[in-house]
Enzyme design. Structure first.
Site, mmCIF file in Angstrom:
data_model
loop_
_atom_site.group_PDB
_atom_site.id
_atom_site.type_symbol
_atom_site.label_atom_id
_atom_site.label_comp_id
_atom_site.label_asym_id
_atom_site.label_seq_id
_atom_site.Cartn_x
_atom_site.Cartn_y
_atom_site.Cartn_z
ATOM 1 C CE LYS A 110 24.905 -34.099 17.610
ATOM 2 N NZ LYS A 110 23.521 -33.576 17.278
ATOM 3 C CG PHE A 133 28.124 -34.288 14.017
ATOM 4 C CD1 PHE A 133 28.894 -34.856 12.994
ATOM 5 C CD2 PHE A 133 28.494 -34.548 15.299
ATOM 6 C CE1 PHE A 133 30.135 -35.432 13.396
ATOM 7 C CE2 PHE A 133 29.438 -35.208 15.818
ATOM 8 C CZ PHE A 133 30.352 -35.898 14.713
ATOM 9 C CG ASP A 134 21.095 -32.130 10.513
ATOM 10 O OD1 ASP A 134 20.178 -32.014 11.331
ATOM 11 O OD2 ASP A 134 20.681 -32.000 9.359
ATOM 12 C CE1 TYR A 135 17.010 -29.913 14.355
ATOM 13 C CE2 TYR A 135 18.365 -28.854 12.597
ATOM 14 C CZ TYR A 135 17.020 -29.290 13.256
ATOM 15 O OH TYR A 135 15.763 -29.041 12.337
ATOM 16 N NE ARG A 136 15.596 -32.262 11.243
ATOM 17 C CZ ARG A 136 15.867 -31.201 10.336
ATOM 18 N NH1 ARG A 136 17.147 -31.107 9.908
ATOM 19 N NH2 ARG A 136 14.802 -30.078 10.409
#
Length: 181
Positions: free
Chosen positions: A112, A127-130
């Site tokens: 990432k 993208f999710d932050y997780r």
């Protein structure tokens, strides 16, 4: 809680730091899997041997990617990182029209980080932050329960590494479901 789509991701790179002083490390290959659909692309890098000679790529990385054929594939590939970025955006939107994907893989924060450095917000915003990091499970079971992880083949090719990460994830999920300690 709504179910979230996983996007298994793996990058092959010339090193560990995309933002190092001088020419940073480069992305050589991108692989992704969403719902069993695969995306893989090799990125054109014409100055690999020169960068290696100047010390921007260490010997370990060059030997690894020469052995697996990626080094030569990058020299003859026709896609740029921007081409691959556009294809990846399309791949995500076609396979997950509902929202953001949760990145999954081994040490996926590394992958990432490279995409955040080299790609636009249009991709990153998908993208999710997780992240779901399989290597975290590996460390927990190794450090606290003395469980050895499955032996890896270490192909250092994007799709092969993703498939291995998925198998490893299933191994740890089996341990969690069985309550083994």
């Amino acid at each position: 809680m709504a179910k979230q789509t996983l996007m298994w991701l793996d990058l092959e790179t010339t090193g560990l730091l995309p933002f190092r002083p001088g020419p940073g490390c480069k992305i050589l290959e991108v692989g992704a899997i969403i719902n069993e659909k695969q995306y893989q692309s090799v990125i054109h890098q014409e100055h690999l041997d020169g960068a290696h000679a100047k010390g921007y790529i260490d010997d370990f990385v060059k030997k690894m990617h020469t052995k697996n054929g990626l080094w030569e594939e990058c020299k003859t590939a026709t896609k740029t990182i921007k081409d691959v970025e556009k294809e990846l955006i399309t791949f995500i939107k076609e396979n997950n029209p509902e929202g953001k994907v949760l990145l999954a893989g081994n040490t996926v924060h590394f992958d990432k980080k490279f995409l955040e450095y080299y790609c636009s917000d249009e991709l990153i915003d998908l993208f999710d932050y997780r992240v779901l990091d399989v290597s975290t499970l590996k460390k927990i079971y190794s450090l606290y329960f003395n469980v050895e992880s499955p032996v890896k083949k270490e192909a250092h090719r994007a799709i092969a590494d993703i498939l291995e990460s998925q198998e490893e994830f299933e191994f740890y999920m089996g341990l969690i479901k069985s309550g083994i300690k």
